[in-house]
Write a protein that holds these residues in place. Structure first.
Motif: not given
Length: 126
Positions: A44-73
């Protein structure tokens, strides 16, 4: 262009596109034959470094999400598939799809495809 994805990275992206966002634990649970928790976290960290994902912090955990909408990807992935497997030939790619036994198009779908082909031909002739 973003780096190409490995099979496992594509699996992670599919999970995140389907869910919208997920923690490492949720991704692990959704993976077939999952690697270790730390391996998923690293991917997940590699995908974030490649620009495919970003994350937000919720408590002690990271929540990952795509940086592009599915149709674009999807459009980007489709271009790579056509280039890689069909030598860049859209005709060969469409022929492969249409000659599959499982492919069943309704009359409406066929009409829309015919219309799109006609518009594309008009545009190319202009």
């Amino acid at each position: 262009m973003k780096d190409a994805l490995s099979r496992r990275e594509r699996q992670l992206m599919d999970i995140l596109f389907a869910r919208g966002s997920a923690s490492v634990a949720e991704v692990c649970t959704a993976l077939p034959d999952p690697p270790s928790y730390s391996a998923v976290r690293a991917l997940l960290r590699i995908l974030e470094e490649k620009g495919h994902l970003a994350h937000r912090e919720e408590g002690k955990q990271y929540i990952y999400f795509p940086t592009q909408e599915r149709p674009v990807a999807a459009q980007s992935a489709l271009k790579r598939v056509v280039q890689t497997f069909f030598g860049g030939s859209v005709e060969r790619a469409v022929t492969a799809l249409l000659t599959e036994e499982e492919t069943q198009l309704s009359d409406d779908e066929l009409a829309r495809l015919s219309e799109l082909i006609a518009r594309t031909k008009e545009k190319d002739d202009a």
